[in-house]
Design a protein around this motif. Structure first.
Motif, PDB file in Angstrom:
ATOM      1  N   VAL A   1       0.835  -1.204   0.000  1.00 30.44           N
ATOM      2  CA  VAL A   1       0.000   0.000   0.000  1.00 30.44           C
ATOM      3  C   VAL A   1       0.870   1.255   0.000  1.00 30.44           C
ATOM      4  O   VAL A   1       0.556   2.251  -0.652  1.00 30.44           O
ATOM      5  CB  VAL A   1      -0.961  -0.004   1.209  1.00 30.44           C
ATOM      6  CG1 VAL A   1      -1.806   1.269   1.225  1.00 30.44           C
ATOM      7  CG2 VAL A   1      -1.876  -1.221   1.149  1.00 30.44           C
ATOM      8  N   ALA A   2       2.006   1.203   0.723  1.00 27.13           N
ATOM      9  CA  ALA A   2       2.902   2.369   0.747  1.00 27.13           C
ATOM     10  C   ALA A   2       3.457   2.662  -0.637  1.00 27.13           C
ATOM     11  O   ALA A   2       3.574   3.825  -1.038  1.00 27.13           O
ATOM     12  CB  ALA A   2       4.039   2.123   1.738  1.00 27.13           C
ATOM     13  N   LEU A   3       3.813   1.623  -1.399  1.00 30.01           N
ATOM     14  CA  LEU A   3       4.370   1.821  -2.744  1.00 30.01           C
ATOM     15  C   LEU A   3       3.289   2.235  -3.742  1.00 30.01           C
ATOM     16  O   LEU A   3       3.532   3.049  -4.633  1.00 30.01           O
ATOM     17  CB  LEU A   3       5.066   0.539  -3.211  1.00 30.01           C
ATOM     18  CG  LEU A   3       6.348   0.162  -2.443  1.00 30.01           C
ATOM     19  CD1 LEU A   3       6.848  -1.210  -2.900  1.00 30.01           C
ATOM     20  CD2 LEU A   3       7.435   1.216  -2.657  1.00 30.01           C
ATOM     21  N   ARG A   4       2.097   1.666  -3.611  1.00 24.55           N
ATOM     22  CA  ARG A   4       1.047   1.948  -4.598  1.00 24.55           C
ATOM     23  C   ARG A   4       0.336   3.267  -4.327  1.00 24.55           C
ATOM     24  O   ARG A   4      -0.028   3.977  -5.265  1.00 24.55           O
ATOM     25  CB  ARG A   4       0.030   0.815  -4.608  1.00 24.55           C
ATOM     26  CG  ARG A   4      -1.084   1.058  -5.610  1.00 24.55           C
ATOM     27  CD  ARG A   4      -2.024  -0.105  -5.736  1.00 24.55           C
ATOM     28  NE  ARG A   4      -3.132   0.237  -6.618  1.00 24.55           N
ATOM     29  CZ  ARG A   4      -4.147  -0.573  -6.884  1.00 24.55           C
ATOM     30  NH1 ARG A   4      -4.185  -1.784  -6.355  1.00 24.55           N
ATOM     31  NH2 ARG A   4      -5.112  -0.195  -7.678  1.00 24.55           N
ATOM     32  N   PHE A   5       0.150   3.613  -3.058  1.00 23.07           N
ATOM     33  CA  PHE A   5      -0.608   4.822  -2.724  1.00 23.07           C
ATOM     34  C   PHE A   5       0.258   5.833  -1.977  1.00 23.07           C
ATOM     35  O   PHE A   5       0.978   6.603  -2.587  1.00 23.07           O
ATOM     36  CB  PHE A   5      -1.846   4.447  -1.892  1.00 23.07           C
ATOM     37  CG  PHE A   5      -2.847   3.619  -2.650  1.00 23.07           C
ATOM     38  CD1 PHE A   5      -3.741   4.195  -3.525  1.00 23.07           C
ATOM     39  CD2 PHE A   5      -2.880   2.244  -2.487  1.00 23.07           C
ATOM     40  CE1 PHE A   5      -4.662   3.436  -4.234  1.00 23.07           C
ATOM     41  CE2 PHE A   5      -3.797   1.464  -3.176  1.00 23.07           C
ATOM     42  CZ  PHE A   5      -4.679   2.069  -4.057  1.00 23.07           C
ATOM     43  N   GLU A   6       0.214   5.782  -0.645  1.00 24.41           N
ATOM     44  CA  GLU A   6       0.906   6.776   0.167  1.00 24.41           C
ATOM     45  C   GLU A   6       1.062   6.202   1.562  1.00 24.41           C
ATOM     46  O   GLU A   6       0.245   5.390   2.002  1.00 24.41           O
ATOM     47  CB  GLU A   6       0.078   8.059   0.196  1.00 24.41           C
ATOM     48  CG  GLU A   6       0.896   9.339   0.343  1.00 24.41           C
ATOM     49  CD  GLU A   6       1.077   9.707   1.795  1.00 24.41           C
ATOM     50  OE1 GLU A   6       1.992  10.477   2.107  1.00 24.41           O
ATOM     51  OE2 GLU A   6       0.282   9.214   2.626  1.00 24.41           O
ATOM     52  N   TRP A   7       2.117   6.608   2.285  1.00 27.46           N
ATOM     53  CA  TRP A   7       2.425   5.936   3.548  1.00 27.46           C
ATOM     54  C   TRP A   7       1.320   6.106   4.590  1.00 27.46           C
ATOM     55  O   TRP A   7       1.098   5.223   5.420  1.00 27.46           O
ATOM     56  CB  TRP A   7       3.761   6.438   4.110  1.00 27.46           C
ATOM     57  CG  TRP A   7       3.749   7.843   4.648  1.00 27.46           C
ATOM     58  CD1 TRP A   7       4.057   8.988   3.999  1.00 27.46           C
ATOM     59  CD2 TRP A   7       3.414   8.219   5.994  1.00 27.46           C
ATOM     60  NE1 TRP A   7       3.942  10.063   4.823  1.00 27.46           N
ATOM     61  CE2 TRP A   7       3.553   9.637   6.067  1.00 27.46           C
ATOM     62  CE3 TRP A   7       3.017   7.525   7.130  1.00 27.46           C
ATOM     63  CZ2 TRP A   7       3.289  10.337   7.233  1.00 27.46           C
ATOM     64  CZ3 TRP A   7       2.754   8.226   8.297  1.00 27.46           C
ATOM     65  CH2 TRP A   7       2.891   9.615   8.340  1.00 27.46           C
ATOM     66  N   ARG A   8       0.591   7.228   4.550  1.00 25.91           N
ATOM     67  CA  ARG A   8      -0.481   7.413   5.528  1.00 25.91           C
ATOM     68  C   ARG A   8      -1.607   6.410   5.285  1.00 25.91           C
ATOM     69  O   ARG A   8      -2.193   5.879   6.237  1.00 25.91           O
ATOM     70  CB  ARG A   8      -1.019   8.845   5.440  1.00 25.91           C
ATOM     71  CG  ARG A   8      -0.002   9.910   5.854  1.00 25.91           C
ATOM     72  CD  ARG A   8      -0.545  11.296   5.609  1.00 25.91           C
ATOM     73  NE  ARG A   8       0.400  12.345   5.958  1.00 25.91           N
ATOM     74  CZ  ARG A   8       1.378  12.770   5.158  1.00 25.91           C
ATOM     75  NH1 ARG A   8       1.537  12.232   3.957  1.00 25.91           N
ATOM     76  NH2 ARG A   8       2.209  13.722   5.554  1.00 25.91           N
ATOM     77  N   LEU A   9      -1.904   6.159   4.023  1.00 23.36           N
ATOM     78  CA  LEU A   9      -2.896   5.132   3.700  1.00 23.36           C
ATOM     79  C   LEU A   9      -2.385   3.750   4.080  1.00 23.36           C
ATOM     80  O   LEU A   9      -3.158   2.883   4.496  1.00 23.36           O
ATOM     81  CB  LEU A   9      -3.234   5.182   2.210  1.00 23.36           C
ATOM     82  CG  LEU A   9      -3.931   6.451   1.718  1.00 23.36           C
ATOM     83  CD1 LEU A   9      -4.212   6.353   0.219  1.00 23.36           C
ATOM     84  CD2 LEU A   9      -5.225   6.704   2.473  1.00 23.36           C
ATOM     85  N   SER A  10      -1.079   3.537   3.930  1.00 17.64           N
ATOM     86  CA  SER A  10      -0.485   2.260   4.296  1.00 17.64           C
ATOM     87  C   SER A  10      -0.660   1.998   5.792  1.00 17.64           C
ATOM     88  O   SER A  10      -1.055   0.904   6.205  1.00 17.64           O
ATOM     89  CB  SER A  10       1.002   2.249   3.930  1.00 17.64           C
ATOM     90  OG  SER A  10       1.607   1.046   4.316  1.00 17.64           O
ATOM     91  N   VAL A  11      -0.378   3.004   6.610  1.00 20.21           N
ATOM     92  CA  VAL A  11      -0.553   2.862   8.054  1.00 20.21           C
ATOM     93  C   VAL A  11      -2.021   2.612   8.393  1.00 20.21           C
ATOM     94  O   VAL A  11      -2.352   1.746   9.222  1.00 20.21           O
ATOM     95  CB  VAL A  11      -0.036   4.119   8.782  1.00 20.21           C
ATOM     96  CG1 VAL A  11      -0.382   4.064  10.266  1.00 20.21           C
ATOM     97  CG2 VAL A  11       1.462   4.261   8.589  1.00 20.21           C
ATOM     98  N   GLY A  12      -2.916   3.371   7.744  1.00 15.70           N
ATOM     99  CA  GLY A  12      -4.344   3.167   7.987  1.00 15.70           C
ATOM    100  C   GLY A  12      -4.800   1.772   7.642  1.00 15.70           C
ATOM    101  O   GLY A  12      -5.596   1.155   8.367  1.00 15.70           O
TER     102      GLY A  12
END
Length: 311
Positions: free
Chosen positions: A153-164
């Motif tokens: 998710v961090a690579l595809r979108f953004e780290w904040r979304l990855s954490v969520g």
């Protein structure tokens, strides 16, 4: 197919703080149950003997339980296995039992009381070291899955979304384990498989919301972050409801018709899907919003100056 046709986005983010507070309380309650009541581990994890027997007529499980209790096995778990003539008997590991001889002793006890002969189909012994290894492997499988999802998710979108996303998945797993701890439902390998399947199901739902969120940030230039998230969730609501309802219908059939062996699997997924659908809306997206996700984070990076000059 559309079940709902909304002219205006629903205001999901209006309730993000009460929802996050509820999630925190549920997680704390689940962890408290782990600490006080623990998990009711099945024989797959604790060790013991599994015996499958067959009868010529429908089994009287109550009479069989009374027979085995009188024979010195009061903790035996007896369930139908497939048909009403096939029975699965689970004898937990005990220091006073010679596990290699339990199958023969149980068969003799049943044949002494049953009016029809009882046929031994199979005997399996699970040692305590094997059960401990299964616990470690199961925990490692969940940990690796969460780390892989975090990176994806961090690579595809953004780290904040990855954490969520990862917080949302951890929330789903903890609450599902909490249900089994509070109700003291047996936790075996089928339940572990259900939790791993739940991780995949929940992240799929979350990714759909995140994908629509990225599109909404690019289209709704004047909207606030809350309004953009509301728009993204509302636009995926039809897909979420249809997918969840279809899956729940199948799981209800498994729960009521699948027998005792599949009951834990269906229970974990039924509860997990409800929690996972909720967390995709109120945990994954809300956590990203609290961490400060913005339109600039989701828009593609502008071209470098040398690229512009070459064009």
């Amino acid at each position: 197919m559309q079940l709902f046709n909304f002219s205006q986005p629903l205001h999901f983010m209006r309730f993000k703080w009460p929802a996050l507070l509820l999630s925190v309380l549920l997680v704390i309650g689940s962890i408290g149950s782990f600490a006080t009541k623990g998990i009711n581990w099945g024989l797959d994890f604790t060790g013991g003997t599994v015996i499958e027997v067959g009868l010529n007529q429908s089994a009287d499980l109550t009479a069989m339980r009374d027979t085995l209790s009188a024979a010195g096995y009061p903790d035996a778990v007896i369930q139908l296995f497939g048909s009403s003539k096939d029975v699965l008997i689970r004898i937990p590991l005990r220091p006073d039992l010679v596990q290699e001889k339990v199958g023969e002793a149980v068969l003799q006890a049943l044949n002494a009381k049953q009016s029809t002969p009882v046929e031994l189909r199979r005997v399996e012994f699970v040692g305590p070291s094997v059960g401990e290894e299964l616990k470690q492997d199961g925990g490692m499988a969940m940990l690796v899955a969460l780390i892989g999802i975090l990176l994806y998710v961090a690579l595809r979108f953004e780290w904040r979304l990855s954490v969520g996303a990862v917080v949302s998945l951890g929330h789903d797993v903890i609450l599902t384990l909490g249900l089994f701890s509070i109700l003291q439902l047996e936790f075996d390998l089928t339940v572990l498989a259900a939790i791993l399947a739940l991780i995949g199901y929940s992240i799929n739902d979350t990714i759909v919301v995140f994908d629509r969120l990225r599109e909404s940030f690019r289209k709704l230039r004047e909207a606030t972050v809350d309004e953009t998230i509301d728009h993204a969730i509302t636009s995926t609501l039809n897909r979420t409801v249809i997918t969840s309802l279809t899956t729940v219908l199948v799981l209800l059939v498994l729960f009521f018709m699948g027998g005792a062996l599949i009951n834990g699997f269906a229970t974990a997924l039924l509860f997990g899907i409800a929690v996972g659908t909720y967390s995709s809306v109120y945990v994954a997206s809300a956590i990203a919003e609290v961490l400060g996700i913005s339109r600039e984070d989701m828009l593609p990076a502008p071209p470098a100056e040398n690229e512009v000059e070459q064009v």
